[in-house]
Design a protein around this motif. Structure first.
Motif, PDB file in Angstrom:
ATOM      1  N   HIS A 167      17.758  -9.670 -28.964  1.00  0.00           N
ATOM      2  CA  HIS A 167      18.910  -8.992 -28.360  1.00  0.00           C
ATOM      3  C   HIS A 167      20.221  -9.352 -29.047  1.00  0.00           C
ATOM      4  O   HIS A 167      21.292  -9.181 -28.472  1.00  0.00           O
ATOM      5  CB  HIS A 167      18.953  -9.250 -26.845  1.00  0.00           C
ATOM      6  N   CYS A 177      18.977  -0.208 -25.891  1.00  0.00           N
ATOM      7  CA  CYS A 177      17.948  -1.246 -25.747  1.00  0.00           C
ATOM      8  C   CYS A 177      17.639  -1.427 -24.259  1.00  0.00           C
ATOM      9  O   CYS A 177      18.483  -1.144 -23.412  1.00  0.00           O
ATOM     10  CB  CYS A 177      18.470  -2.555 -26.344  1.00  0.00           C
ATOM     11  N   CYS A 179      17.693  -3.939 -22.552  1.00  0.00           N
ATOM     12  CA  CYS A 179      18.571  -4.906 -21.886  1.00  0.00           C
ATOM     13  C   CYS A 179      19.886  -4.263 -21.434  1.00  0.00           C
ATOM     14  O   CYS A 179      20.688  -4.882 -20.753  1.00  0.00           O
ATOM     15  CB  CYS A 179      18.869  -6.081 -22.814  1.00  0.00           C
ATOM     16  N   ASN A 181      22.126  -3.043 -23.593  1.00  0.00           N
ATOM     17  CA  ASN A 181      23.041  -3.049 -24.731  1.00  0.00           C
ATOM     18  C   ASN A 181      22.650  -1.928 -25.722  1.00  0.00           C
ATOM     19  O   ASN A 181      21.640  -1.259 -25.542  1.00  0.00           O
ATOM     20  CB  ASN A 181      22.930  -4.410 -25.416  1.00  0.00           C
ATOM     21  N   CYS A 184      20.516  -3.402 -30.394  1.00  0.00           N
ATOM     22  CA  CYS A 184      19.848  -4.711 -30.514  1.00  0.00           C
ATOM     23  C   CYS A 184      18.759  -4.670 -31.589  1.00  0.00           C
ATOM     24  O   CYS A 184      18.144  -3.633 -31.829  1.00  0.00           O
ATOM     25  CB  CYS A 184      19.176  -5.089 -29.201  1.00  0.00           C
TER      26      CYS A 184
END
Ligand SMILES: [Zn+2]
Length: 317
Positions: A167, A177, A179, A181, A184
């Protein structure tokens, strides 16, 4: 005399793998539980199922085994607190204490960490990193995990979550991504990321690749490997691109940590010469002179089937 074993338990979204591992890395018994079958159960019930499975394995073993501890590799496993926290692929996606649940049944040491950290410990204890004090493990699967060993110690960081290289940013504002974000590293160099790149390339080169005959949703890294072996230029290009991406990120890792080696784990390492020369080439092109041609890039020596169990048991061995 009974053989001393640690129960190594790898918690995954699909399967929970369990094994009884001795100090030499021999797995005496192993089992798996379908994690999904407990999706309507409480976390405590799922932990009880794990305990029952351990007891069954000990009873069913051919020789006398003495259980001396339990090691867990789990997504978002926190070594400091013995908990799993907001694991995205598990139904128990709050904070749950593995240690508290296991202490109900065993008066033994219980250790928890995330799966990639466990893999790094497994490599150090039982695999190709025996005797190494500084190395990094990258695990390439659905996601991209990493475990960092510095001065012989697993790096955990202030709150236990260090080593999330997957990440770290790779492309500024690039692909979304899991997550939350964008851009990544994992979004490019996990199996999902590689397949996404492959689909983009196939789209642009329909006529020139045998991969275009495979239905998009069935395409796998294995298909790309087979096509590369048959000389498919686009498939060779996909591994080159992936290798260069890895090499670029590894050059960064080298500048932070100066490792002796970086290990790669996962099915993609089978791509061998289609991949590794590009990784090494790109890494050595980008690192400072003091690091050039010094850092080894190696496939993990742990077998894919056993790695997670060995790694989890290495938490205590
Ligand atoms: Zn991410």
């Amino acid at each position: 005399m009974a053989t001393r074993v640690v129960a190594g338990i790898d918690i995954g979204g699909t399967n929970t793998k369990l094994g009884l591992v001795d100090q030499q890395g021999t797995t005496h018994r192993s089992q798996r539980i379908k994690t999904g079958e407990y999706s309507n159960s409480s976390f405590a019930e799922y932990m009880l199922a794990i305990r029952n499975c351990i007891e069954e394995m000990i009873k069913g073993a051919e020789q006398d085994l003495e259980l001396i501890g339990l090691g867990f590799g789990a997504p978002n496993g926190n070594h400091y607190t013995g908990t799993i926290e907001y694991a995205p692929n598990l139904v128990w996606n709050q904070i749950h204490s593995i240690t508290d649940e296991m202490k109900k049944y065993y008066n033994l040491p219980v250790a928890v960490t995330n799966d990639a950290n466990a893999a790094a410990l497994g490599e150090m204890k039982f695999g190709g990193a025996k005797g190494m004090q500084n190395f990094v493990m990258l695990t390439l699967g659905t996601g991209l995990g990493s475990g960092i060993i510095v001065n012989g110690q697993l790096v955990l960081g202030h709150d236990g979550f260090a080593g999330e290289i997957g990440h770290s940013s790779f492309v500024l504002d690039g692909r979304p991504c899991n997550c939350g974000n964008k851009g990544c590293f994992e979004a490019y160099v996990s199996s999902i990321g590689i397949l996404k790149s492959a689909r983009e390339l196939i789209q642009e080169n329909q006529e020139n690749t045998s991969l275009s005959s495979i239905p998009t949703e069935e395409l796998s890294v294995k298909h790309i490997h087979y096509a590369a072996m048959e000389g498919d230029a686009l498939s060779i290009q996909i591994f080159k691109q992936t290798g260069e991406a890895l090499g670029t990120k590894m050059a960064e890792i080298v500048s932070y940590l100066s490792p002796e080696a970086i290990f790669l784990f996962g099915g993609i390492t089978k791509a061998g010469d289609f991949l590794f020369p590009h990784i090494e080439g790109e890494m050595n092109r980008r690192v400072m002179k003091v690091f050039k041609n010094k850092v080894k890039v190696l496939p993990s020596e742990l077998s894919a089937q056993n790695a997670a169990i060995l790694g989890a048991s290495a938490l205590l061995w």
